[in-house]
Design a protein around this motif. Structure first.
Motif, short mmCIF file in Angstrom:
data_model
loop_
_atom_site.label_atom_id
_atom_site.label_comp_id
_atom_site.label_asym_id
_atom_site.label_seq_id
_atom_site.Cartn_x
_atom_site.Cartn_y
_atom_site.Cartn_z
N TRP A 37 16.67 88.10 -40.36
CA TRP A 37 17.31 88.95 -41.37
C TRP A 37 17.36 88.24 -42.70
O TRP A 37 17.71 87.06 -42.77
CB TRP A 37 18.73 89.32 -40.93
N ILE A 38 17.03 88.94 -43.77
CA ILE A 38 17.23 88.43 -45.12
C ILE A 38 18.74 88.35 -45.37
O ILE A 38 19.23 87.38 -45.94
CB ILE A 38 16.54 89.34 -46.16
N ALA A 39 19.45 89.39 -44.96
CA ALA A 39 20.92 89.41 -45.02
C ALA A 39 21.43 89.74 -43.62
O ALA A 39 21.09 90.78 -43.07
CB ALA A 39 21.39 90.45 -46.03
N PRO A 40 22.24 88.87 -43.03
CA PRO A 40 22.76 89.13 -41.68
C PRO A 40 23.77 90.27 -41.70
O PRO A 40 24.18 90.75 -42.76
CB PRO A 40 23.42 87.80 -41.30
N LEU A 41 24.20 90.68 -40.52
CA LEU A 41 25.11 91.82 -40.39
C LEU A 41 26.39 91.58 -41.19
O LEU A 41 27.07 90.57 -41.03
CB LEU A 41 25.45 92.05 -38.91
N HIS A 42 26.69 92.54 -42.06
CA HIS A 42 27.87 92.48 -42.92
C HIS A 42 28.27 93.90 -43.31
O HIS A 42 27.55 94.85 -43.03
CB HIS A 42 27.59 91.62 -44.15
#
Length: 132
Positions: A37-42
């Motif tokens: 992921w470029i940005a993890p789960l948030h």
């Protein structure tokens, strides 16, 4: 940053600024990072976020659904929706527009500052929450 109303080439730049309701940024990912992921789960509790794929493919998780978005596809994460995104194809580049608020842009900048380590606290400071 150039004039917030006109950018002759958006590549690697953004249009809109701190006083705008939203910004548009053109970003790329080489596909070579090794991260899923470029940005993890948030989740952003007060802000919407969207992606528009220009080339390649993004993988976007919205709640428990994972979507692969290719060229011309758009994905919208409403505030309060847990989400993550990344390059859908390892070893292949993806180029996309990211539509976000100035608060999310400030969050991204804070996460990438030298010495930033307490990521959960940084997310909380911007009305967001890191979920993974």
């Amino acid at each position: 940053m150039p004039d917030e109303r006109f950018v002759p080439s958006l590549a690697g730049d953004q249009i809109g600024g701190e006083e705008s309701d939203f910004l548009v940024i053109e970003w790329t990912d080489s596909g070579d990072s090794g991260y899923d992921w470029i940005a993890p789960l948030h989740v952003h509790h007060a802000d919407d976020e969207a992606w528009y794929v220009l080339d390649g493919a993004l993988r976007v998780r919205l709640d428990d659904e994972v979507i692969e978005a290719g060229p011309g596809a758009a994905v919208f994460a409403a505030k309060g929706t847990p989400h993550a995104y990344g390059n859908a194809r390892k070893g292949e580049p993806v180029r996309y527009l990211l539509v976000l608020t100035p608060r999310i842009r400030a969050l991204i900048d804070a996460l990438h500052r030298p010495g930033a380590t307490d990521y959960p606290a940084i997310f909380r400071a911007y009305e967001s929450e890191l979920l993974s």
